[in-house]
Design a protein around this motif. Structure first.
Motif, mmCIF file in Angstrom:
data_model
loop_
_atom_site.group_PDB
_atom_site.id
_atom_site.type_symbol
_atom_site.label_atom_id
_atom_site.label_comp_id
_atom_site.label_asym_id
_atom_site.label_seq_id
_atom_site.Cartn_x
_atom_site.Cartn_y
_atom_site.Cartn_z
ATOM 1 N N SER A 175 0.857 -1.181 0.000
ATOM 2 C CA SER A 175 0.000 0.000 0.000
ATOM 3 C C SER A 175 0.891 1.228 0.000
ATOM 4 O O SER A 175 1.536 1.534 1.012
ATOM 5 N N GLN A 369 -13.327 -1.508 -3.273
ATOM 6 C CA GLN A 369 -12.031 -1.512 -2.608
ATOM 7 C C GLN A 369 -11.342 -0.169 -2.851
ATOM 8 O O GLN A 369 -11.549 0.471 -3.885
ATOM 9 N N TYR A 370 -10.493 0.242 -1.918
ATOM 10 C CA TYR A 370 -9.868 1.557 -2.004
ATOM 11 C C TYR A 370 -8.353 1.422 -2.075
ATOM 12 O O TYR A 370 -7.735 0.747 -1.242
ATOM 13 N N ASN A 372 -6.305 3.927 -1.626
ATOM 14 C CA ASN A 372 -5.767 4.776 -0.557
ATOM 15 C C ASN A 372 -6.746 4.782 0.618
ATOM 16 O O ASN A 372 -7.583 5.690 0.741
ATOM 17 N N LYS A 373 -6.653 3.775 1.471
ATOM 18 C CA LYS A 373 -7.643 3.597 2.524
ATOM 19 C C LYS A 373 -7.626 4.748 3.527
ATOM 20 O O LYS A 373 -8.674 5.165 4.028
ATOM 21 N N GLU A 374 -6.441 5.266 3.836
ATOM 22 C CA GLU A 374 -6.371 6.369 4.790
ATOM 23 C C GLU A 374 -7.020 7.632 4.214
ATOM 24 O O GLU A 374 -7.736 8.351 4.917
ATOM 25 N N LYS A 376 -9.387 7.665 2.020
ATOM 26 C CA LYS A 376 -10.826 7.407 2.009
ATOM 27 C C LYS A 376 -11.453 7.776 3.355
ATOM 28 O O LYS A 376 -12.476 8.463 3.412
ATOM 29 N N ASP A 377 -10.832 7.333 4.447
ATOM 30 C CA ASP A 377 -11.382 7.620 5.777
ATOM 31 C C ASP A 377 -11.344 9.123 6.079
ATOM 32 O O ASP A 377 -12.279 9.678 6.675
ATOM 33 N N TYR A 388 -19.405 5.263 1.489
ATOM 34 C CA TYR A 388 -18.486 4.497 0.659
ATOM 35 C C TYR A 388 -19.216 3.839 -0.518
ATOM 36 O O TYR A 388 -20.233 3.171 -0.343
#
Length: 514
Positions: A175, A369-370, A372-374, A376-377, A388
């Motif tokens: 990631s 699915q993301y 860049n999960k951070e 996204k949050d 989402y």
């Protein structure tokens, strides 16, 4: 999943006559060894991020002539004789031993239509990527080419280079946004931007009054370096550095806009923190692009406002482009504004299970699915995204309400590694509406890109001589920017003058008309 839950799911699929999909496959018998093996391998690699893959044995697939549906289970089923079940189970276990590493699966026996059938239930695992063996390729009863098979739609196949790279990243747990940046430290993060983010997201006062280091540590923005000091993570650089571009190449947005009545384009660049970019891009659209007029009917009190492009659609697509960009790819997010359309370009595809096809067909994506999960949050906390997987639905709904043409996504092949969303102007604005618009314009600082009228013809000449020529080579030969070449190529393709055959790297240009 528990065995009973899998059995219930499989039984319901047959009862409902579900079509084959990214997690369902039907086989009339166990004799189709090559197809069973590659599908089981594909289910194990779980490219589309399903919870489980179900491969039915003893179920024939047919097409429904009345509804036009393809690959549905034939009922009543062919089934398997009870006396042969144990032998077939052993054959299947031997067949599946040709997948390495060992996959996580169950073979389940059940009945429907008074006949027995088997289900190979392949569960997801982190041990991959999974690959079929050379032994299976050499076995005269199997003869399946060795490879890491994936399942896309109803198709179990070998991945193209982009898909294989994504598969390797998936199983490596890579990631980019979570990794430490190569050079950025805590000193490169803006204390003011961090505090502003905490204020906008409603953080408690005691957190907002921490020291910069304590604040960054509590938010997971930094990690202590083995050489001393604190290194910043990539998502922290994107969110809180003054100029993310300084540390992550092309971490910015460019709006490239046709100048009416000229052969020039103007470019506006947004390169602050990515959440600020998202807000500034939307504000630029409101101030400079968005236009509206009012339709009034003589016999009605109510009136209707029509927009050239609805704000919601633009905001969702521009924010999506920023949020879903692969920031380890050295290409910026490009928003190209033409007289009749706006084109949003990301140089990566969406993560499965979302595909270009599903973006065109579906309205919502609950299992999205993301990359860049951070981000996204954090975007969610800032109300830049509402929930989402719902942004495309809101964009499509706003276009429908405005009477605009449907949103269209490209490319229409599986090779090219980019995502292009195109908003088309409301048809009312294709007419002469200069006296009815309520658009307000403001003076913006822009950079003009001079474009020679003969350049498109020169590009075609080069492509005729050398069909494999690249955009970079064209830019070097014509002594113009890479972005300028890319603009002309897109326009030539849109005008039907050229086409691309094959992949980005190994394909060639086809001249349709000069």
């Amino acid at each position: 999943m528990q065995i009973l839950d899998i059995k219930k799911l499989a039984h319901n699929i047959l009862e409902n006559k579900n079509i084959e999909s990214s997690f369902i496959e039907y086989k009339k018998s166990a004799n189709f060894k090559d197809k069973i093996l590659k599908t089981a391998c594909a289910f194990a690699n779980n490219y589309m991020n399903n919870e489980i893959g179900l491969l039915f044995i003893g179920i024939e697939e047919v097409d429904d002539k009345e509804t036009g549906e393809k690959a549905i289970p034939k009922r009543p089923i062919e089934g398997i004789k009870e006396s042969k079940i144990e032998g077939i189970e052993n054959e299947l276990k031997s067949l599946l031993s040709n997948i390495h590493p060992k996959i996580n699966y169950h073979i389940i026996t059940d009945r429907i239509d008074d006949e027995y059938y088997l289900v190979i239930a392949v569960e997801s695992s982190s041990n991959g990527p999974f690959q079929t063996s050379e032994r299976a390729e050499k076995d005269k009863d199997i003869k399946l080419k060795t490879g890491r098979y994936i399942r896309v739609g109803r198709d179990s196949r070998l991945p193209n280079p982009t898909e294989e790279f994504e598969l390797l990243k998936k199983f490596s747990g890579f990631s980019f946004s979570s990794n430490l940046n190569d050079t950025a430290t805590i000193d490169d993060l803006s204390y003011e931007y961090i505090k502003e983010y905490l204020l906008q997201t409603g953080a408690k006062k005691d957190i907002r009054e921490m020291t910069k280091l304590d604040m960054a540590k509590s938010m997971g923005l930094v990690s202590e370096s083995e050489y001393g000091g604190y290194r910043a993570k990539n998502f922290a650089v994107l969110m809180f550095s003054e100029k993310p571009n300084k540390f992550i190449s092309n971490a910015h947005v460019e709006i490239i806009r046709e100048i009416d009545g000229t052969d020039k384009m103007e470019s506006k660049r947004f390169d602050g923190p990515v959440w600020i970019q998202a807000k500034q891009v939307s504000k630029y659209f409101e101030d400079n692009i968005m236009a509206s007029y009012t339709i009034r009917e003589a016999d009605k009190i109510e009136h209707k406002i029509i927009y050239n492009y609805p704000l919601t659609a633009f905001e969702e697509l521009s924010t999506n482009a920023i949020l879903h960009k692969e920031y380890d790819t050295p290409e910026y997010v490009g928003i190209y504004i033409y007289k009749d359309r706006i084109s949003f370009v990301n140089h990566n595809r969406p993560l499965p299970p979302v595909t270009i096809e599903s973006l065109n067909k579906d309205r919502s994506f609950d299992r999205r699915q993301y990359i860049n999960k951070e981000l996204k949050d954090m975007f969610f906390s800032l109300n830049l995204i509402e929930s989402y997987g719902s942004g495309i639905r809101r964009a499509k709904d706003s276009l429908l309400e405005n009477g605009s043409p449907k949103l269209k996504f490209y490319p229409d092949n599986i090779e090219d590694n980019y995502t292009n969303a195109v908003l088309y102007i409301n048809k009312e604005f294709l007419r002469d509406i200069s006296t009815n618009t309520t658009q307000e314009t403001t003076q913006e600082t822009t950079q003009e890109i001079n474009i020679d009228k003969s350049i498109p013809d020169k590009i075609i000449e080069f492509m005729t001589i050398e069909p494999n020529i690249t955009a970079k080579q064209l830019a070097d030969n014509l002594d113009i920017s890479f972005d300028g070449v890319r603009y002309h190529i897109k326009k030539l393709r849109a005008d039907g003058r050229i086409a691309r055959e094959g992949s980005t790297k190994s394909g060639r240009w086809i001249i349709l008309k000069k």
